[in-house]
Design an enzyme around this catalytic site. Structure first.
Site, PDB file in Angstrom:
ATOM      1  N   ASP A   1       3.604 -10.536  -0.256  1.00  0.00           N
ATOM      2  CA  ASP A   1       3.189 -10.002   1.034  1.00  0.00           C
ATOM      3  C   ASP A   1       2.058 -10.817   1.665  1.00  0.00           C
ATOM      4  O   ASP A   1       1.952 -10.904   2.888  1.00  0.00           O
ATOM      5  CB  ASP A   1       2.728  -8.559   0.846  1.00  0.00           C
ATOM      6  CG  ASP A   1       3.742  -7.737   0.072  1.00  0.00           C
ATOM      7  OD1 ASP A   1       4.251  -6.769   0.619  1.00  0.00           O
ATOM      8  OD2 ASP A   1       4.052  -8.068  -1.100  1.00  0.00           O
TER       9      ASP A   1
ATOM     10  N   GLU B   1      -6.149 -17.583   1.353  1.00  0.00           N
ATOM     11  CA  GLU B   1      -4.788 -18.110   1.161  1.00  0.00           C
ATOM     12  C   GLU B   1      -4.499 -19.294   2.077  1.00  0.00           C
ATOM     13  O   GLU B   1      -3.841 -20.251   1.674  1.00  0.00           O
ATOM     14  CB  GLU B   1      -3.738 -17.022   1.404  1.00  0.00           C
ATOM     15  CG  GLU B   1      -3.586 -16.007   0.281  1.00  0.00           C
ATOM     16  CD  GLU B   1      -4.580 -14.862   0.374  1.00  0.00           C
ATOM     17  OE1 GLU B   1      -5.446 -14.887   1.271  1.00  0.00           O
ATOM     18  OE2 GLU B   1      -4.484 -13.929  -0.451  1.00  0.00           O
TER      19      GLU B   1
ATOM     20  N   PHE C   1       0.459 -11.245  -4.235  1.00  0.00           N
ATOM     21  CA  PHE C   1       1.725 -10.578  -3.908  1.00  0.00           C
ATOM     22  C   PHE C   1       2.387 -11.449  -2.833  1.00  0.00           C
ATOM     23  O   PHE C   1       1.690 -12.046  -2.008  1.00  0.00           O
ATOM     24  CB  PHE C   1       1.488  -9.172  -3.335  1.00  0.00           C
ATOM     25  CG  PHE C   1       1.113  -8.145  -4.367  1.00  0.00           C
ATOM     26  CD1 PHE C   1       2.056  -7.241  -4.852  1.00  0.00           C
ATOM     27  CD2 PHE C   1      -0.181  -8.071  -4.852  1.00  0.00           C
ATOM     28  CE1 PHE C   1       1.701  -6.289  -5.802  1.00  0.00           C
ATOM     29  CE2 PHE C   1      -0.540  -7.129  -5.801  1.00  0.00           C
ATOM     30  CZ  PHE C   1       0.402  -6.226  -6.281  1.00  0.00           C
TER      31      PHE C   1
ATOM     32  N   HIS D   1       2.914  -4.259  -0.505  1.00  0.00           N
ATOM     33  CA  HIS D   1       3.060  -4.810  -1.859  1.00  0.00           C
ATOM     34  C   HIS D   1       4.521  -4.731  -2.296  1.00  0.00           C
ATOM     35  O   HIS D   1       4.813  -4.614  -3.480  1.00  0.00           O
ATOM     36  CB  HIS D   1       2.161  -4.054  -2.850  1.00  0.00           C
ATOM     37  CG  HIS D   1       0.697  -4.187  -2.565  1.00  0.00           C
ATOM     38  ND1 HIS D   1       0.068  -3.492  -1.558  1.00  0.00           N
ATOM     39  CD2 HIS D   1      -0.267  -4.965  -3.139  1.00  0.00           C
ATOM     40  CE1 HIS D   1      -1.216  -3.828  -1.540  1.00  0.00           C
ATOM     41  NE2 HIS D   1      -1.446  -4.712  -2.469  1.00  0.00           N
TER      42      HIS D   1
HETATM   43  C1  TPP Z   1      -5.197 -11.590   2.143  1.00  0.00           C
HETATM   44  C2  TPP Z   1      -5.259 -10.812   0.868  1.00  0.00           C
HETATM   45  N1  TPP Z   1      -5.162 -11.454  -0.307  1.00  0.00           N
HETATM   46  C3  TPP Z   1      -5.166 -10.768  -1.468  1.00  0.00           C
HETATM   47  C4  TPP Z   1      -5.257  -9.406  -1.473  1.00  0.00           C
HETATM   48  C5  TPP Z   1      -5.214  -8.642  -2.797  1.00  0.00           C
HETATM   49  N2  TPP Z   1      -6.481  -7.972  -3.058  1.00  0.00           N
HETATM   50  C6  TPP Z   1      -6.662  -6.676  -2.757  1.00  0.00           C
HETATM   51  S1  TPP Z   1      -8.243  -6.167  -2.999  1.00  0.00           S
HETATM   52  C7  TPP Z   1      -8.676  -7.699  -3.606  1.00  0.00           C
HETATM   53  C8  TPP Z   1     -10.081  -7.949  -4.053  1.00  0.00           C
HETATM   54  C9  TPP Z   1     -11.002  -7.638  -2.941  1.00  0.00           C
HETATM   55  O1  TPP Z   1     -12.310  -7.896  -3.306  1.00  0.00           O
HETATM   56  P1  TPP Z   1     -13.475  -7.446  -2.357  1.00  0.00           P
HETATM   57  O2  TPP Z   1     -13.203  -7.899  -0.961  1.00  0.00           O
HETATM   58  O3  TPP Z   1     -14.738  -7.899  -2.974  1.00  0.00           O
HETATM   59  O4  TPP Z   1     -13.394  -5.845  -2.323  1.00  0.00           O
HETATM   60  P2  TPP Z   1     -13.548  -4.864  -3.576  1.00  0.00           P
HETATM   61  O5  TPP Z   1     -12.166  -4.607  -4.092  1.00  0.00           O
HETATM   62  O6  TPP Z   1     -14.425  -5.510  -4.559  1.00  0.00           O
HETATM   63  O7  TPP Z   1     -14.154  -3.626  -3.009  1.00  0.00           O
HETATM   64  C10 TPP Z   1      -7.610  -8.573  -3.573  1.00  0.00           C
HETATM   65  C11 TPP Z   1      -7.649  -9.983  -3.991  1.00  0.00           C
HETATM   66  C12 TPP Z   1      -5.348  -8.771  -0.229  1.00  0.00           C
HETATM   67  N3  TPP Z   1      -5.426  -7.444  -0.122  1.00  0.00           N
HETATM   68  N4  TPP Z   1      -5.344  -9.486   0.916  1.00  0.00           N
END
Ligand code: TPP
Ligand code: TPP
Ligand code: MG
Ligand code: MG
Lengths: 339, 318, 339, 318
Positions: A100, A75, A98, A142
Site C-alpha cells: 500500500d 519511501e 506494505f 494494508h
Molecule cells: C508512508 C508510510 N510508510 C510506512 C508506514 C507504516 N508505519 C505505520 S506507523 C509506522 C511508524 C511510525 O512511527 P512514528 O511516526 O514515530 O509514530 P509512532 O508509531 O511512534 O507513534 C510505520 C513505519 C506508514 N503508515 N506510512
C-alpha cells in the site's frame, strides 16, 4: 497445505517443504551470498527485528548493517536512492512495509527508474518487494493490490508468485534481472502456504506463465493468492463434470502472451480473476488481449471477476463481499460452462 | 489553572487509559479483529491537546491519540465498534482500528494511514479558515518517524510561507516501529527543523498534561488570532509495542522503566492529590466511572451488528 | 478548425467560437463568479502570469490572490492541502503544470482524496486540471496520458474532453461535483481547436459519452485529442464505402457503459484507441467490458490501438511511430471492416 | 589558484555561453525542436562545479548546468543532437533538450524532469561509493524552486544520517519559473535549512567561478575522505526566461541590470586581464575557438540523421 489446492508444484525435484515466507527469505539469502552487490533496505528490515513480517530476520546478523539497511520513513527518497545505487551496479532489494505504501514512492518508480534505460542506456537493477493482498482483515491501507498501475507503466517488470517454489524462483530471477522489478508477494500466503521448494539455485524466468491444471471446458486465468481460490473452484466444479484449465500468470509484465492465448483458445471459454479491483485492472488487459488475438476461438463471453470498485473494506462481511473467492469463481465457471 | 479543568484532565486521561487497557486485553484474549495500536504513555499529549482545542477548531489525530478522539466527543462505542468492524463503528466497517475514525461534525478528521498525510490535509483545513477569515485553528500530530517524510517538509514550508492557523504536535516517542531516533536522523532537533520555515516552535514535556494543554492552548489561540503556525515537540515514550502483535524486544528495558516512572496518568493523579485539588475518593470515583463507561462501550460494540454486505458499494462517492 | 474533424458540436445553440483553452478558462471564470468557494491553485497560476499555458491568465487580477494561489513546487503537499480545503467546503481547482507531474502528488490522490468519503462520509470536492497528451514534441516528461492509473482507483472520477464545448461543460460539472475529479485537458488542442461553445451556464454531466458520428460497419471508441484522429479516419474510409460510428467517451470514470455497449453491438466490430500506451490502458477496460457484455453481438476481434509500451519519445519519427493517428486508425478500420 | 586552471575556466565558460547563445538564436529562428532552457548567468556554477569534480566522481546536472556536461566531456554534438531529436543525440532521440543527456561512462546522470529527483538518485550513487568504500563523491544540483519539494527533505535527512559522500549545489537564481523566492518560502535561508540535517553548509557567490570551484573542490574532497555531505548555496540570477518561449516580463528590469553587471563570463575575463593571468589575445583566441567548436557541433547535429522509427521499442529494457 498445498494439497488443498489440488495442484503439484512445477519444479518438485530435491526440495523441502517451505512456507511462502521462508521461500522468499531463502531467495534473498542465497542471492546475497552469491553476489556482494545485493543488499536489502527498507523500514525496520535491519537489526534483530527483520521487518514487519520478519522476512529479513537474521540477515543483519549474517551480512551486517551495511547490506541490511534500516531506512527512515521516506519511501520516495529511499526508492530514488536505490535507483542511484543500482546505476552504480548494486542490486538493492527494497522492502515496502506494505504494498500500500508504494504510492508514496510512485514518482520515483514511474518517472525515473522506469525510463532511465530508454533515455540514457543505464540499467536500474532493483527489486521492490511489496507485501500485498488482503482477505486477512487489514483494512483499506494494508490490503491493496496495486499491480495495475505498474503493469501500465513502460519500463517496469511486475511479478506475483502464487507458490513457495515460484516465490523463490521469481525473486531470484528478479534480483538478477537488469531492470526495475516489482515483486508482489501475497502476504495471506506467508505462513499459511507450505509446499515443496527446490533447494539451492532455483530460477523461474520472468515472463513465463504456468498451467496449474489442465482442463477442456473453461480456462481460468489468475495470479497470486487468487490462484488457490481458482484451484479450489476447479476442484469443486469437477463434481459437476466441468473440466477447468487453470493458468497462473506469475509474471504480469511482461505477460506470457503465447500461453495465455493458447490456454484461452483451447477451451474457448475464459474467466479472468484477481483480488485487485476490477475496473481497468490487469484482468482487463488479459481479457482485451484474448478478445483481440484469440477471438475466433471464443465460445462465450470473457468473464472478469475482480474486487469491487471500492477501497478494500475492513469488516469481514464487507471484505468477503469485496473479494472473489472459490465459491464465486466456481459460480462463474458453471455459468460460463453452461453458456 | 483552575481546579475543575485539572480534574477533567484526569477524567479524560483515565478514560483513555482504561479504554487502552481494555482494548489490549480484548485483543490478547482473541476478542479483537485485525491489529490495533496502544497509545499508552501518550495520554497527556492526546488529552492535553484535545482539551486545548476550541469548539470550532478541527483536528486530525494519529493512531496513538485516542484521548483526542474521546475529548472531542467521539463516543467510545463508535471507536470500539470501528475496531471490531461493526456497522455502528465510526467508519461503518470500512476502516480499521483508529484509522478512519473521523466525524467532521465533531471537528475530527479520521486517521490517515499513509504517514504523514494528515499534515497537508490539515494545512488545507487551516487555509480554508484563513480563506474565509474565520478565527479557527487546525491541529494535527506526527510521530518522530513521520517527520522524515517529504510531506512534513512540503507542509511546513507552506504553513510558514502563508502563516496559516496551523498547529502541529510532534509526538517524539523515541521510536518509529522498531527504529530508534538515531537511525532516523542525524540529530532529533525537531524544533530547529521546524523553525527554519518561519514557524514558532516550542518543546514540552509530553507526559505533563497541564504543560501540554497550556502550550497547545497558546499556540491555537495565536493561530486563531492570525499569529501564524506553531510546531510543538512533545517528548514521550511509546510504552508498548508498535502494534498489538509487537513485543518490542528491541526497546531497552531500562528505558521503559525510566519512562514508567514518568507515567502521565499516575503523575497527574499524584499532582492532584499532593496539591489538594482532588481527594482520593473523587479520583477513585472517576476511575470507576471510566471503567463503567468503557465496559458499556465494549458491550455495545460487541453486541452491535456487522455491516450488511449489500452496503459494500455505498458511499464510495458523495 | 473543427470542420476538419467532420463532426458537429453537440450543444451548438447560442454559442460563439472559442478555442479549447478559452473554453476551459471560461468555465473557471464562470464558476468562480458563481461560487465564492471555488478557487484556483498551482505553480505559477497567479499574478500576471497565469500559468505555463496561460489558462488562468487574468484570474488573479479579477479575483485576487486569495482565490488564485501561487504554490511552491510541492505537488504532494498542495494537493493534500486542497483535500483539506475541500473537506471544509471549498472547491479548489488544482493546476498541475503538466499532467506528467501528477505522479508527484499520487499518494495524496489515491490514498486520501479517493477514500475519504467511503471511510468517513466526508466529501472532497476538488478538481485537478492536468494538461496532458503529446504529439507536439515535448518528450517523455511533458507528453504523458496517465489516466489509466486513476481510472483503476476507486473513489475518483476522470474526464477527458475532446471539444471546446465539452471542455467547458465537463469542467463545470467537475467543479460542481462533490468528488475528486481529474480533468485531463489535451494540450495539443489548446489553441489549435476552435469551435462553438454555448455561452453562459453549460454543464455536460459526468458519465455520459456521445456519438460523434453515426455509422453501421465499425465502431471506434476514443477520447481526448484522439477523437479528432478517429473522425479524420472515419472520413477517410468513407471513400472506401466503410461507414464508421465514432464514440467519444468524455468520461473515463464513471464510464457510460450503456452507450459503449449499444455502439459496440450496433456494428459488431469495434476499435478502441487512445494516445496513452496500450498495455493495461483504459482501452483494455473498454475492450474487456465489450468482450463480456456484448459478446454475442461481436462480428470480429476487438481491436486496440494505443501508444507503444515505451516512454513517449521526443524525436518526431519516434513519436509518430509511438502514437496512433488518423492513418493508422483508418488502416485498422479497413482491416476490421474486411474481417 | 594556478593560472592555466583560471584560463581553462574561461575557456569552458565561454564555450558554454557560446553554446547557449547559439542555441537561443537557433530556436528564435525556428531551427529548434520543442522547447529549450538557457543557463545564461549560471556558467560560473556549472563550470566551477564541473571542474571541481574528480575523474571518478559522478554528477547529475540540471537544466541550467550546460557547463557541467561540457566540462565532464559530453561532446557538444551530442547535446545539440539531443536538442534536435537526432539519432546522434545523447538520448538517441528519446529525451528532449538537456533532459536525458547522460552517460555513465562520463560520470553523468542525465537530467531528470521531475524536480528534484536527481537528489535521491545522486544520494544513491554516493551510498554505492560508501558501500564499496571507494574514495568517490556524488554531486547534484537543485534550484531554489526544487528545494520546497519533499524529496529535498528526505534526501538531505538521509544524507546527514548516513554522512554520505554527497554534495548538493543549490542554484538560487531568485525564481522558479515565474515565482519569486518570497512566494516559495518564508525566508530563503537555504544554509540553515540544510544544516539541521547534520550537513556542512556553505554559501558562495554563484557568479564567481573561482569561488565556486574552490568551494566545490573542498566539499568533494571532504566527501571522498569520509567527511560527509555538503550543501552549497550558490546565489545567482536566471538571466533569460524560464524556457525559450518565456519572455519573463515578471522579472523587474532593474534586477536583471544589476545582475548583468555581475555577469560571470565578463567578470572572469576582466579578472584574468586585470591580474595579468591572460592577455586579450589569448582570450580572443579562446572566444574564436569556442565559436568554431559550437559552429561545428551545430553543423554536425543539423546534418545528423533522425532516428529510425523502427528503433522505437529499443532499449526500454536493459
Ligand atoms: C508512508 C508510510 N510508510 C510506512 C508506514 C507504516 N508505519 C505505520 S506507523 C509506522 C511508524 C511510525 O512511527 P512514528 O511516526 O514515530 O509514530 P509512532 O508509531 O511512534 O507513534 C510505520 C513505519 C506508514 N503508515 N506510512
Ligand atoms: C515536480 C515538478 N513540478 C513541476 C515542474 C515544472 N518545472 C520545471 S522547472 C520549474 C521551475 C524550477 O525552478 P528552480 O528549481 O528554481 O530552477 P530554475 O528553473 O530556476 O533553474 C518548474 C516548476 C517539474 N519539472 N517538476
Ligand atoms: Mg515514534
Ligand atoms: Mg530558480
Amino acid at each position: 497445505m498445498s494439497d488443498n489446492f489440488g495442484f503439484t508444484e512445477t519444479p518438485a525435484s530435491s526440495g523441502r517443504e517451505l512456507t511462502y515466507l521462508e521461500a522468499i527469505a531463502e531467495a534473498i539469502r542465497l542471492e546475497m551470498e552469491r553476489d556482494e552487490n545485493v543488499l536489502v533496505m527498507g523500514e525496520d528490515v535491519g537489526g534483530g527485528f527483520g521487518g514487519a513480517f520478519k522476512v529479513t530476520k537474521g540477515l543483519a546478523e549474517r551480512f551486517g548493517d551495511r547490506r541490511v539497511l534500516n531506512t527512515p520513513i521516506a519511501e520516495l527518497g529511499f526508492t530514488g536512492m536505490a535507483s542511484g545505487m543500482a546505476l552504480m551496479g548494486l542490486r538493492p532489494i527494497i522492502e515496502m512495509q506494505f504494498a500500500d505504501f508504494i504510492s508514496t514512492a510512485f514518482d520515483s518508480i514511474v518517472q525515473f527508474a522506469s525510463t532511465a534505460h530508454y533515455r540514457m542506456d543505464a540499467a536500474v537493477p532493483w527489486v521492490i518487494r511489496a507485501p500485498s493482498d488482503g482477505g486477512i482483515r487489514s483494512g483499506p491501507f494494508h490490503s491493496q493490490n496495486p499491480e495495475a498501475w505498474f503493469v501500465h507503466t513502460p519500463g517496469l517488470k511486475v511479478v506475483a508468485p502464487a507458490t513457495p517454489a515460484d516465490a523463490k524462483g521469481l525473486l531470484t530471477a528478479a534480483i538478477r534481472d537488469d531492470n526495475p522489478v516489482i515483486y508482489f508477494e501475497a502476504k495471506p500466503l506467508y505462513r499459511s502456504l507450505k509446499s515443496t521448494v527446490p533447494a539451492g539455485e532455483h530460477v523461474v524466468p520472468l515472463g513465463s506463465a504456468v498451467i496449474r491444471r489442465h482442463g477442456t471446458d473453461v480456462t481460468v486465468i489468475s495470479y497470486g493468492s487468487m490462484v488457490h481460490q481458482v484451484s479450489a473452484a476447479a476442484e469443486a466444479v469437477e463434481a459437476d463434470g466441468i473440466s477447468t484449465m487453470v493458468v497462473d500468470l506469475r509474471s504480469l509484465k511482461p505477460l506470457d502472451v503465447e500461453t495465455i492465448l493458447e490456454a484461452a483458445a483451447s477451451t474457448g471459454k475464459v474467466v479472468v480473476t484477481h483480488a485487485a479491483n476490477r475496473m481497468a485492472g490487469v484482468g482487463a488487459e488479459i481479457a482485451a488481449l484474448i478478445a483481440e488475438e484469440a477471438f475466433e476461438s471464443l465460445d462465450g463471453p470473457i468473464v472478469r471477476m475482480g474486487g469491487a470498485d471500492t477501497p478494500v473494506p475492513f469488516s469481514p462481511p464487507l471484505e468477503d463481499a469485496y473479494r472473489p473467492d472459490a465459491a464465486k469463481i466456481a459460480g462463474a465457471i458453471r455459468e460460463l460452462a453452461a453458456w | 489553572m483552575d481546579e475543575p479543568t485539572q480534574i477533567e484532565m484526569y477524567a479524560w486521561m483515565k478514560l483513555t487509559r482504561t479504554f487502552d487497557e481494555q482494548m489490549v486485553a480484548m485483543w490478547k484474549q482473541g476478542r479483537g479483529l485485525g491489529g490495533t495500536f496502544s497509545g499508552r504513555g501518550h495520554e497527556a499529549i492526546s488529552v492535553g491537546a484535545g482539551m486545548a482545542l476550541g469548539p470550532d477548531d478541527v483536528v486530525a489525530p494519529m493512531h496513538r491519540d485516542l484521548g483526542t478522539y474521546l475529548v472531542r466527543g467521539m463516543r467510545p462505542e463508535r471507536i470500539f465498534g470501528n475496531m471490531l468492524g461493526k456497522a455502528t463503528g465510526a467508519s461503518r466497517g470500512r476502516d480499521a482500528n483508529l484509522h478512519g475514525v473521523g466525524d467532521l461534525d465533531l471537528g475530527i478528521i479520521g486517521f490517515i494511514s499513509h504517514l504523514p498525510q494528515s499534515l497537508p490535509t490539515t494545512l488545507g483545513v487551516a487555509m480554508a479558515f484563513k480563506y474565509r477569515d474565520e478565527p479557527r485553528a487546525a491541529m494535527t500530530f506526527v510521530g518522530d518517524g513521520g517527520t522524515t517524510s517529504g510531506a512534513f517538509h512540503e507542509t511546513l514550508n507552506m504553513a510558514g510561507l502563508w502563516q496559516a492557523p496551523f498547529v502541529l504536535v510532534i509526538e517524539n516517542n523515541q521510536y518509529a516501529y522498531s527504529t530508534p531516533l538515531d537511525q532516523q536522523m542525524h540529530s532529533p532537533n525537531f524544533s530547529e527543523r521546524a523553525s527554519v520555515y518561519g514557524i514558532t516552535t516550542v518543546t514540552v514535556d509530553g507526559n505533563a498534561v497541564i504543560d501540554v494543554f497550556e502550550t497547545c492552548a497558546e499556540a491555537l489561540e495565536r493561530a486563531r488570532m492570525g499569529g501564524g503556525p506553531t510546531v510543538i515537540e512533545a517528548t514521550t515514550m511509546r510504552m508498548l509495542g508498535h502494534a498489538i502483535h509487537d513485543g518490542a524486544e528491541y526497546v531497552p528495558a531500562g528505558l521503559l522503566e525510566e519512562w514508567e516512572r514518568r507515567d502521565p496518568v499516575t503523575n497527574h493523579r499524584k499532582h492532584l492529590l499532593e496539591s489538594d485539588v482532588a481527594s482520593e475518593a473523587t479520583l477513585d470515583q472517576l476511575d470507576a466511572t471510566a471503567r463503567e463507561r468503557i465496559a458499556a462501550a465494549i458491550a455495545d460494540a460487541e453486541g452491535a451488528p456487522m455491516p450488511d454486505p449489500d452496503t459494500l458499494g455505498d458511499g464510495v462517492y458523495a
